[in-house]
Scaffold this active site. Structure first.
Site, mmCIF file in Angstrom:
data_model
loop_
_atom_site.group_PDB
_atom_site.id
_atom_site.type_symbol
_atom_site.label_atom_id
_atom_site.label_comp_id
_atom_site.label_asym_id
_atom_site.label_seq_id
_atom_site.Cartn_x
_atom_site.Cartn_y
_atom_site.Cartn_z
ATOM 1 N N SER A 1 23.398 25.802 13.585
ATOM 2 C CA SER A 1 24.242 26.964 13.326
ATOM 3 C C SER A 1 25.274 27.103 14.453
ATOM 4 O O SER A 1 26.048 26.180 14.685
ATOM 5 C CB SER A 1 23.368 28.215 13.173
ATOM 6 N N ASP B 1 24.299 27.762 1.559
ATOM 7 C CA ASP B 1 24.341 28.495 2.824
ATOM 8 C C ASP B 1 25.521 29.468 2.805
ATOM 9 O O ASP B 1 26.662 29.068 2.575
ATOM 10 C CB ASP B 1 24.484 27.502 3.979
ATOM 11 N N HIS C 1 20.737 28.814 4.541
ATOM 12 C CA HIS C 1 20.949 28.593 5.970
ATOM 13 C C HIS C 1 19.686 28.114 6.669
ATOM 14 O O HIS C 1 19.752 27.344 7.627
ATOM 15 C CB HIS C 1 21.439 29.889 6.613
#
Length: 711
Positions: free
Chosen positions: A564, A651, A683
């Site tokens: 991320s 996501d 995600h």
């Protein structure tokens, strides 16, 4: 299957901001519903599978290792709430958990029951009731996530919400626990975290706007259509998220709105759930605060943890009837201590904080005359993580703690405040003869470009990484360096079963606690965001150089990983110092940050301006982000190490298009870059524990291959 990387066609897209024109050849990949885009992503998966076909046996071995070390049929430590013990069970061969409860023995029953034997065939606890079997609910779905699970105070109703796409949009339902049947109540498109009012008549939930921002709190009356739901609170400012929750005392329902730097809370009397919210402190730009309710010497007080003139926060209280009154300071600001959280109980306050890079936990007793002195709970490991968790009851006599370290599996204690005794309730089982004494954890300190000392946490097997007289390896060891460094999120020392598949092959695992995280207080975070963001990247490079220069590893034996915002870190360090790494793994990486943050129509963009800056309206922020965002800065003058990007089609936090574009551009300059994309996931990756283990085995096999340990 093919060993030839997919050729990505170029369709020039022009954008101009602040006099700077950029030609983006791969922006067309953003069209998620375009069959040509899906065909390209499918081809990327085929290429990744082909390139890694030689690791199929190793992947299966690692999956088997993870599985064989895990007690597949198990039981969580029961948590008392009302007249029931609530817990989850897992069963061998089942992907998902099963939510259960069993009755308490008496009102004085505060010792969680333990089964004589956990069995897949026999209920583990007397009187056990199965409330929600996610395995049954997930049938027919490739993805399944439970976002709400809340039982009414009288124990008769269950509010639950599920997501079957991975886009974090949940359908909320209410179930009659006596019959096991769902009521007609159904609310689509909610966020996670709905809950009942204390009387069980209402369910409070949150919905999102077109940019996927939680912006509205609603009140649903059980037994009525969703079209009749009442809007409790709406936040028009696009920088703010909203949410709601019921305080432990059940005296107030809190509605909160917060950005990255500002927060505001309103309270609703829980005995009047349809009443209007009343404000605690009006928002002021840059002031954050959180609220809890306590009864002190017979008076309702609001405990407020805030940073108004207190960078690392201070704790105050005010009368619940008059939040605007002059605050009384309970814990004054201390620049060496970052106050993180407070939990109020009938007889005590639990305070969570950080000092010297580690989490700490202290208790303040409540007396007839007011507050007692804070007493810290001691732990003797040099690195560890401790938190209060599983404490829903206002009058419970003990405090439930979760504890662990890089060598100590996750452990659950009940703390007896009167004596300081820690009652061990459960330690995460690790099958196959795990011996903590075989492993060593320690801390090193790197020196960043500006002289800042950056902590590094390490763990390794003593017998496979023999030390010299300084405690460092006698020869450079294979090493994985992990990093994140954003949103004040700390990567604290924690145990991982899957990590043993690295450690037991002689790999050293290290965490670079870079600026932008929260490990060393609020200033640590402030010095790694907005126009100081590059400190995050140069800190990580400094950590890598320190580990090389001090003999822990060598460039040919060093791999990096981050996900991320940590994936942005991976892309940045790949551009800054590609020569230091033998491979880089980027999970759901935020690598096209400038494109995303320039577009306020994209999910969460406006909210992110408080973290990264606003390049849309501020030319200096634009230039700064333009100078580091990975996609914009792929270099032609260096040799990149092999790079693996892993992402998910659904996501909503970091769109799949970012790593897809990044990989295409990396290949333009001759980099060995691969893209692995989950076509039904979000995600957090795939759902289901076996699927998650296989996904992690895939990544670990790639990492071991880069370290020369695939054999």
């Amino acid at each position: 299957m093919t060993d030839t990387a997919p050729v990505v066609k170029k369709i020039p897209t022009e954008r101009t901001f602040h006099g700077d024109t950029v030609i983006d050849d791969y922006e067309w990949l953003r069209a998620k519903d375009d069959p040509e885009v899906i065909a390209h992503l499918t081809a990327e998966n085929a290429y990744a599978e082909s390139r890694n076909a030689h690791l199929a046996g190793l992947r299966e071995t690692i999956f088997t290792e993870i599985k064989s070390r895990t007690l597949e049929t198990d039981l969580s430590v029961p948590v008392r709430e009302g007249d029931w013990w609530y817990y989850s069970r897992s069963f061998e061969g089942k992907q998902y958990g099963v939510q259960c409860r069993a009755p308490i023995a008496s009102p004085d029953d505060w010792s969680p029951p333990r089964p004589a034997e956990v069995s897949a065939e026999v209920p583990a606890l007397p009187g056990e009731q199965v409330l929600f079997d996610a395995n049954r609910e997930a049938e027919g779905h490739d993805f399944f996530s439970l976002g709400t699970f809340d039982v009414s105070a009288d124990g008769t109703l269950l509010a639950y919400a599920v997501d079957v796409e991975g886009d974090e949009r949940y359908t909320l339902r209410v179930r009659d626990l006596a019959t096991g049947e769902d009521l007609d109540d159904e609310v689509p498109g909610t966020a996670a975290g709905a809950f009942f009012s204390p009387d069980g008549r209402f369910v409070f939930y949150t919905t999102v706007d077109e940019a996927w921002r939680p912006d509205t709190v609603w009140r649903h009356t059980v037994g009525t259509p969703a079209s009749d739901d009442a809007k409790v609170f709406y936040e028009p400012d696009e920088r703010f998220w909203v949410g709601a929750g019921l305080m432990r005392s059940r005296r107030f329902i809190e509605v909160g709105a917060s950005s990255s730097i500002t927060s505001e809370s309103w309270l609703i009397d829980a005995d009047d759930p349809t009443g209007a919210p009343r404000i605690v402190w009006p928002r002021r730009e840059g002031v954050e605060y959180s609220v809890d309710h306590a009864v002190v010497a017979g008076e309702d007080r609001l405990l407020i943890l805030h940073n108004d003139g207190a960078l690392d926060f201070e704790l105050v209280d005010v009368p619940a009837s008059d939040p605007a009154a002059t605050p009384r300071v309970l814990i004054a600001h201390d620049p060496a201590v970052r106050l993180d959280d407070i939990d109020a109980f009938a007889e005590r306050i639990v305070v969570e904080y950080r000092r010297e890079g580690l989490t700490r936990l202290g208790l303040i007793p409540l007396t007839d005359s007011g507050y007692g002195k804070l007493v810290e709970v001691p732990f003797d490991e040099p690195l560890y993580t401790v938190r209060a968790s599983g404490n829903p009851e206002w009058r419970q006599p003990t405090v439930r703690l979760s504890y662990g370290s890089l060598v100590t599996p996750s452990t659950v204690y009940d703390l007896v405040p009167a004596t300081g005794e820690l009652r061990l309730l459960k330690q995460q089982p690790v099958l196959g003869g795990y011996s903590p004494e075989l492993y060593q954890q320690r801390r090193e300190w790197a020196v960043a470009e500006d002289g800042t000392r950056v902590p590094i946490s390490l763990v390794y097997r003593r017998d496979l990484v023999p030390p010299d007289e300084r405690g460092r390896p006698v020869a450079p060891a294979p090493l994985e360096l992990y990093g994140y460094g954003s949103y004040e999120h700390s990567i604290d020392p924690a145990f991982g079963i899957s990590r043993l598949s690295l450690l037991d092959r002689g790999v050293v695992f290290a965490i670079a606690h870079v600026r932008g995280g929260g490990e060393l207080g609020r200033s640590w975070y402030e010095n790694g965001k907005k126009l100081a963001k590059k400190n995050t990247f140069t800190d990580f490079v400094a950590c890598a150089r320190h580990l090389i220069d001090t003999g822990w590893t060598a460039p040919s034996r060093l791999v990096a990983e981050g996900g991320s915002a940590g994936g942005l870190l991976m892309g940045a360090v790949a551009n800054l110092a590609p020569e230091l790494f033998a491979g880089i793994l980027a999970d759901v990486p935020f690598v096209d940050a400038l494109t995303s943050i320039l577009d306020p129509s994209l999910p969460l963009t406006v909210i992110e301006w408080d973290e990264w800056g606003d390049p849309l309206h501020d030319a200096s922020v634009y230039e700064y982000m333009r100078s580091y965002t990975p996609y914009e800065n792929v270099r032609t003058d260096v040799s990149y190490p092999p790079i693996l990007a892993v992402t998910s089609l659904n996501d909503t936090r970091v769109l799949y298009v970012e790593p897809a574009k990044w990989v295409a551009r990396l290949r333009e300059v001759g980099a060995d870059a691969q893209l692995k994309i989950e076509m039904v996931a979000g995600h957090g990756g795939v759902s289901g524990r076996y699927n998650a283990w296989r996904e992690r085995a895939w990544e670990l096999a790639w990492l071991l291959d880069r370290l020369g340990l695939a054999a």
